[in-house]
Motif scaffolding. Structure first.
Motif, PDB file in Angstrom:
ATOM      1  N   VAL A   1       0.865  -1.193   0.000  1.00 35.75           N
ATOM      2  CA  VAL A   1       0.000   0.000   0.000  1.00 35.75           C
ATOM      3  C   VAL A   1       0.895   1.234   0.000  1.00 35.75           C
ATOM      4  O   VAL A   1       1.879   1.293   0.736  1.00 35.75           O
ATOM      5  N   ASN A   2       0.558   2.204  -0.830  1.00 33.82           N
ATOM      6  CA  ASN A   2       1.348   3.434  -0.910  1.00 33.82           C
ATOM      7  C   ASN A   2       0.535   4.639  -0.467  1.00 33.82           C
ATOM      8  O   ASN A   2      -0.651   4.750  -0.781  1.00 33.82           O
ATOM      9  N   TRP A   3       1.203   5.520   0.292  1.00 33.20           N
ATOM     10  CA  TRP A   3       0.659   6.861   0.540  1.00 33.20           C
ATOM     11  C   TRP A   3       1.612   7.836  -0.151  1.00 33.20           C
ATOM     12  O   TRP A   3       2.820   7.799   0.113  1.00 33.20           O
ATOM     13  N   GLY A   4       1.105   8.696  -0.998  1.00 35.49           N
ATOM     14  CA  GLY A   4       1.977   9.672  -1.652  1.00 35.49           C
ATOM     15  C   GLY A   4       1.194  10.933  -1.972  1.00 35.49           C
ATOM     16  O   GLY A   4      -0.024  10.896  -2.162  1.00 35.49           O
ATOM     17  N   MET A   5       1.915  12.054  -2.060  1.00 35.23           N
ATOM     18  CA  MET A   5       1.243  13.328  -2.391  1.00 35.23           C
ATOM     19  C   MET A   5       1.255  13.508  -3.894  1.00 35.23           C
ATOM     20  O   MET A   5       2.333  13.578  -4.494  1.00 35.23           O
ATOM     21  N   TYR A   6       0.114  13.546  -4.494  1.00 33.31           N
ATOM     22  CA  TYR A   6      -0.030  13.780  -5.935  1.00 33.31           C
ATOM     23  C   TYR A   6      -1.164  14.791  -6.061  1.00 33.31           C
ATOM     24  O   TYR A   6      -2.307  14.487  -5.694  1.00 33.31           O
ATOM     25  N   ARG A   7      -0.846  15.975  -6.556  1.00 31.68           N
ATOM     26  CA  ARG A   7      -1.827  17.061  -6.537  1.00 31.68           C
ATOM     27  C   ARG A   7      -3.072  16.693  -7.356  1.00 31.68           C
ATOM     28  O   ARG A   7      -2.981  15.936  -8.332  1.00 31.68           O
ATOM     29  N   GLN A   8      -4.221  17.263  -6.952  1.00 40.29           N
ATOM     30  CA  GLN A   8      -5.484  16.934  -7.630  1.00 40.29           C
ATOM     31  C   GLN A   8      -6.306  18.196  -7.843  1.00 40.29           C
ATOM     32  O   GLN A   8      -6.608  18.934  -6.897  1.00 40.29           O
TER      33      GLN A   8
ATOM     34  N   GLY B   1      -4.845  14.972 -12.146  1.00 45.21           N
ATOM     35  CA  GLY B   1      -3.528  15.444 -11.695  1.00 45.21           C
ATOM     36  C   GLY B   1      -2.404  14.600 -12.261  1.00 45.21           C
ATOM     37  O   GLY B   1      -2.634  13.508 -12.786  1.00 45.21           O
ATOM     38  N   PRO B   2      -1.164  15.108 -12.126  1.00 49.03           N
ATOM     39  CA  PRO B   2      -0.015  14.367 -12.658  1.00 49.03           C
ATOM     40  C   PRO B   2       0.465  13.296 -11.677  1.00 49.03           C
ATOM     41  O   PRO B   2       0.478  13.517 -10.467  1.00 49.03           O
ATOM     42  N   VAL B   3       0.834  12.152 -12.201  1.00 49.82           N
ATOM     43  CA  VAL B   3       1.472  11.121 -11.383  1.00 49.82           C
ATOM     44  C   VAL B   3       2.736  10.724 -12.137  1.00 49.82           C
ATOM     45  O   VAL B   3       2.654  10.142 -13.224  1.00 49.82           O
ATOM     46  N   LEU B   4       3.896  11.068 -11.587  1.00 52.45           N
ATOM     47  CA  LEU B   4       5.139  10.817 -12.315  1.00 52.45           C
ATOM     48  C   LEU B   4       5.397   9.314 -12.403  1.00 52.45           C
ATOM     49  O   LEU B   4       5.152   8.579 -11.438  1.00 52.45           O
ATOM     50  N   PRO B   5       5.879   8.843 -13.551  1.00 54.68           N
ATOM     51  CA  PRO B   5       5.967   7.402 -13.778  1.00 54.68           C
ATOM     52  C   PRO B   5       6.931   6.680 -12.841  1.00 54.68           C
ATOM     53  O   PRO B   5       6.771   5.495 -12.591  1.00 54.68           O
ATOM     54  N   PHE B   6       7.941   7.401 -12.285  1.00 55.87           N
ATOM     55  CA  PHE B   6       8.891   6.718 -11.399  1.00 55.87           C
ATOM     56  C   PHE B   6       8.449   6.747  -9.936  1.00 55.87           C
ATOM     57  O   PHE B   6       9.135   6.216  -9.063  1.00 55.87           O
ATOM     58  N   SER B   7       7.303   7.386  -9.629  1.00 57.83           N
ATOM     59  CA  SER B   7       6.812   7.370  -8.239  1.00 57.83           C
ATOM     60  C   SER B   7       6.201   6.003  -7.946  1.00 57.83           C
ATOM     61  O   SER B   7       5.868   5.251  -8.865  1.00 57.83           O
ATOM     62  N   ASP B   8       6.017   5.699  -6.664  1.00 61.28           N
ATOM     63  CA  ASP B   8       5.460   4.381  -6.315  1.00 61.28           C
ATOM     64  C   ASP B   8       4.068   4.204  -6.909  1.00 61.28           C
ATOM     65  O   ASP B   8       3.731   3.146  -7.434  1.00 61.28           O
ATOM     66  N   MET B   9       3.240   5.241  -6.830  1.00 60.55           N
ATOM     67  CA  MET B   9       1.893   5.113  -7.398  1.00 60.55           C
ATOM     68  C   MET B   9       1.965   5.005  -8.928  1.00 60.55           C
ATOM     69  O   MET B   9       1.224   4.242  -9.544  1.00 60.55           O
TER      70      MET B   9
ATOM     71  N   LEU C   1      10.075  19.736   3.554  1.00 60.10           N
ATOM     72  CA  LEU C   1      10.034  18.339   3.982  1.00 60.10           C
ATOM     73  C   LEU C   1      10.647  17.384   2.964  1.00 60.10           C
ATOM     74  O   LEU C   1      11.256  16.390   3.334  1.00 60.10           O
ATOM     75  N   ARG C   2      10.480  17.698   1.686  1.00 66.54           N
ATOM     76  CA  ARG C   2      11.113  16.829   0.683  1.00 66.54           C
ATOM     77  C   ARG C   2      12.636  16.960   0.806  1.00 66.54           C
ATOM     78  O   ARG C   2      13.345  15.966   0.722  1.00 66.54           O
ATOM     79  N   SER C   3      13.145  18.184   1.030  1.00 60.16           N
ATOM     80  CA  SER C   3      14.590  18.361   1.216  1.00 60.16           C
ATOM     81  C   SER C   3      15.051  17.570   2.435  1.00 60.16           C
ATOM     82  O   SER C   3      16.045  16.853   2.392  1.00 60.16           O
TER      83      SER C   3
ATOM     84  N   SER D   1      20.580   6.123  -7.109  1.00 61.40           N
ATOM     85  CA  SER D   1      19.531   5.627  -6.209  1.00 61.40           C
ATOM     86  C   SER D   1      18.146   6.000  -6.718  1.00 61.40           C
ATOM     87  O   SER D   1      17.998   6.820  -7.627  1.00 61.40           O
ATOM     88  N   LYS D   2      17.143   5.451  -6.064  1.00 64.06           N
ATOM     89  CA  LYS D   2      15.740   5.754  -6.382  1.00 64.06           C
ATOM     90  C   LYS D   2      15.424   7.245  -6.183  1.00 64.06           C
ATOM     91  O   LYS D   2      14.497   7.794  -6.767  1.00 64.06           O
ATOM     92  N   LEU D   3      16.227   7.895  -5.341  1.00 64.04           N
ATOM     93  CA  LEU D   3      15.943   9.286  -4.982  1.00 64.04           C
ATOM     94  C   LEU D   3      16.345  10.265  -6.082  1.00 64.04           C
ATOM     95  O   LEU D   3      15.921  11.417  -6.085  1.00 64.04           O
TER      96      LEU D   3
HETATM   97  C1  FMN Z   1       2.999  19.122  -1.921  1.00 59.49           C
HETATM   98  C2  FMN Z   1       3.516  18.051  -2.840  1.00 59.49           C
HETATM   99  C3  FMN Z   1       2.905  17.834  -4.058  1.00 59.49           C
HETATM  100  C4  FMN Z   1       3.351  16.834  -4.908  1.00 59.49           C
HETATM  101  N1  FMN Z   1       2.711  16.617  -6.075  1.00 59.49           N
HETATM  102  C5  FMN Z   1       3.095  15.602  -6.875  1.00 59.49           C
HETATM  103  C6  FMN Z   1       2.360  15.309  -8.049  1.00 59.49           C
HETATM  104  O1  FMN Z   1       1.391  15.989  -8.394  1.00 59.49           O
HETATM  105  N2  FMN Z   1       2.757  14.251  -8.798  1.00 59.49           N
HETATM  106  C7  FMN Z   1       3.839  13.471  -8.448  1.00 59.49           C
HETATM  107  O2  FMN Z   1       4.142  12.503  -9.155  1.00 59.49           O
HETATM  108  N3  FMN Z   1       4.562  13.724  -7.321  1.00 59.49           N
HETATM  109  C8  FMN Z   1       4.206  14.766  -6.546  1.00 59.49           C
HETATM  110  N4  FMN Z   1       4.912  15.039  -5.410  1.00 59.49           N
HETATM  111  C9  FMN Z   1       6.053  14.189  -5.041  1.00 59.49           C
HETATM  112  C10 FMN Z   1       5.538  12.912  -4.378  1.00 59.49           C
HETATM  113  O3  FMN Z   1       4.664  13.192  -3.344  1.00 59.49           O
HETATM  114  C11 FMN Z   1       6.647  12.121  -3.811  1.00 59.49           C
HETATM  115  O4  FMN Z   1       7.371  11.565  -4.850  1.00 59.49           O
HETATM  116  C12 FMN Z   1       6.088  11.094  -2.860  1.00 59.49           C
HETATM  117  O5  FMN Z   1       6.975  10.918  -1.818  1.00 59.49           O
HETATM  118  C13 FMN Z   1       5.835   9.802  -3.478  1.00 59.49           C
HETATM  119  O6  FMN Z   1       7.007   9.066  -3.340  1.00 59.49           O
HETATM  120  P1  FMN Z   1       7.042   7.539  -3.583  1.00 59.49           P
HETATM  121  O7  FMN Z   1       7.150   7.410  -5.039  1.00 59.49           O
HETATM  122  O8  FMN Z   1       8.289   7.087  -2.846  1.00 59.49           O
HETATM  123  O9  FMN Z   1       5.788   6.993  -2.999  1.00 59.49           O
HETATM  124  C14 FMN Z   1       4.470  16.039  -4.544  1.00 59.49           C
HETATM  125  C15 FMN Z   1       5.099  16.267  -3.318  1.00 59.49           C
HETATM  126  C16 FMN Z   1       4.625  17.258  -2.477  1.00 59.49           C
HETATM  127  C17 FMN Z   1       5.325  17.458  -1.165  1.00 59.49           C
END
Ligand code: FMN
Length: 481
Positions: free
Chosen positions: A159-166, A176-184, A315-317, A371-373
């Motif tokens: 299960v993933n929790w991630g911030m993806y704007r909507q 909203g955008p979901v970047l392809p390399f993010s967990d979601m 927080l991301r930094s 790295s993944k980062l």
């Molecule tokens: C406020 C905020 C908004 C974000 N919006 C997006 C987004 O719209 N799309 C996206 O792919 N990542 C976005 N990110 C980055 C992801 O939240 C970040 O990659 C998240 O930790 C998911 O990481 P994971 O891939 O390790 O789960 C956002 C981050 C923050 C802090």
């Protein structure tokens, strides 16, 4: 042993008030730009968090802006003293997030605050929630700016929790955008889309502060368990109404639905984390809404991305830097610390190292860029242990005096990047291609000792007894600081 933390945002808001870090705004504010402009100015001036008690057109709803845009608020969220230093907060974070994950526990639906109101069917209308028009020029109203999206892998229990704007598109649709390399992104585009299956989701708005910290951290551990580690206690989850996902029981608002595999809708522009509006309006991922549940008098959280410093940058930094620290330490590299400057919009990372052998800066760069980062940053500055990584003045001094302008710089091309880099050309943005660079600010080890320049500072060039005498007499000389 639980740390002093908050089970919900309401307790956190009270703690900010007690620490003189909250401005309660009783006068009505408009969701259309006014609220966004206030939050933006708060970020730029590093002011107290605004707590909006009355929102135009939305009686009964409240909003909370810039919830974690300063280290002071992060320290309070962690239950630490408000003036804890960045190294202190960092060490505490690493201590808490190293070790065993803390499994979440389930709460009975009847007891869960986020179920106090349940809208399904026609009633589940996104325009009934006070989504703000955050910046002038945005492509629409953004309901989810400080929140997280819960999703589950198609084949495993991950299960993933991630911030993806909507952005709100219509009564029942967000986009909203979901970047392809993010967990979601990997789960949705890699598994659900090829099978043409809708992916259940739940958007959590107004969670407790540490769930938010975890959701935007690049955590290798499932984020609910990571939150439990930060809290020192399990997160209380409750099952959604219309799918099998679980969400924090104390959150303010939950939006449930499905991410659609076969359709895209235009989204953006939006003010982004780099401090620019970079990505164009284009077809993006679509969220179809089935239910909305919420607490009585719900409090919507509002982040306003733009020039530094907002909570996303801070927080991301913070968490990207500390995951890098864990990675380098796990490889036995003799680092003294890692710090990512929030003002760099998490593009620049400073690594302190004891330069024990030749090539150590390249080894560090290879590890972190590999790295993944890595898609999230572009510059690595490696300094020796003479430089305080948290002191910007010292880092700039090291960069400009120890890094050879040709031999000290190494370029890494064709790396994954984000489509949001303001400096990238349109083709690089289209394909999310990044470039990265190492600045090696260590003197080469093969120089003769006599050729190594001596740093001329109070601490470095005066005998200990002179330093002690000057420090002892400092106030009596007449200095106040
Ligand atoms: C406020 C905020 C908004 C974000 N919006 C997006 C987004 O719209 N799309 C996206 O792919 N990542 C976005 N990110 C980055 C992801 O939240 C970040 O990659 C998240 O930790 C998911 O990481 P994971 O891939 O390790 O789960 C956002 C981050 C923050 C802090």
């Amino acid at each position: 042993m639980p740390y002093t933390v908050f089970k919900d945002n309401r307790e956190f808001i009270k703690a900010l008030e007690a620490n003189d870090d909250l401005v309660t705004i009783q006068q009505e504010v408009d969701w259309d730009l006014e609220m966004g402009a206030i939050v933006r100015r708060v970020c730029e001036k590093k002011s107290a968090s605004p707590y909006f008690k009355k929102i135009k057109d939305y009686p009964g709803f409240e909003a909370f802006g810039a919830p974690l845009a300063t280290y002071k608020r992060l320290a309070i969220a962690m239950g630490m003293k408000p003036d804890a230093s960045v190294p202190e907060i960092s060490n505490e974070y690493v201590k808490r997030t190293t070790g065993d994950p803390v499994k979440s526990i389930l709460m009975d639906k009847k007891k869960a605050p986020c179920k106090e109101n349940i809208w399904t069917g026609k009633e589940a209308d996104l325009f009934k929630l006070p989504g703000p028009m955050v910046h002038d020029g945005d492509g629409g109203r953004y309901l989810a700016t400080w929140h997280f999206v819960v999703s589950k892998d198609l084949d495993t229990e991950f299960v993933n929790w991630g911030m993806y704007r909507q952005m709100v598109f219509d009564e029942k649709t967000m986009v909203g955008p979901v970047l392809p390399f993010s967990d979601m992104g990997k789960m949705f585009y890699g598994k659900y889309v090829p099978k043409n299956k809708p992916m259940p989701f739940a958007t959590v708005i107004g969670c407790d502060p540490l769930s938010g910290v975890a959701a935007c951290a690049p955590s290798p551990i499932p984020e609910d368990e990571f939150t439990g580690m930060l809290m020192g206690a399990p997160v209380e989850l409750v099952k959604c109404e219309t799918n099998d996902l679980y969400v924090p029981a104390h959150a303010e608002i939950i939006i449930e639905g499905e991410v659609l595999p076969d359709i895209k809708i235009d989204e953006a522009p939006f003010g982004e984390y780099t401090g620019y509006r970079t990505s164009p309006r284009e077809p993006r991922t679509v969220y179809r809404v089935n239910a909305i549940t919420f607490r009585n008098n719900p409090i919507v959280t509002v982040s306003n991305m733009g020039v530094p410093t907002d909570e996303g940058q801070l927080l991301r930094s913070f968490s990207l830097g500390l995951e890098m620290r864990k990675l380098l330490e796990s490889q036995g590299i003799p680092i003294t610390g890692v710090f990512m400057l929030p003002e760099s919009t998490h593009h620049l990372v400073v690594v302190g190292v004891r330069p024990a052998y030749s090539g150590i800066a390249s080894q560090i760069a290879n590890l972190v860029f590999g790295s993944k980062l890595s898609p999230w940053f572009t510059m690595v500055v490696v300094v020796d242990n003479e430089t305080d990584i948290y002191n910007k003045d010292e880092v700039i001094h090291a960069l400009c005096t120890k890094c050879h302008p040709i031999r000290g710089i190494r370029k890494y091309e064709q790396a994954p990047g984000t489509p949001l880099y303001p400096f990238a050309d349109p083709e690089e943005r289209k394909w999310s291609r990044g470039s990265q660079v190492l600045f090696d600010c260590t003197f080469p080890l093969d120089w003769p000792k006599a050729s190594i320049p001596i740093k001329v500072s109070f601490n470095n060039v005066y005998p200990k007894e002179i330093q002690d005498m000057v420090l002892k007499n400092w106030k009596s000389y007449g200095f106040k600081d």
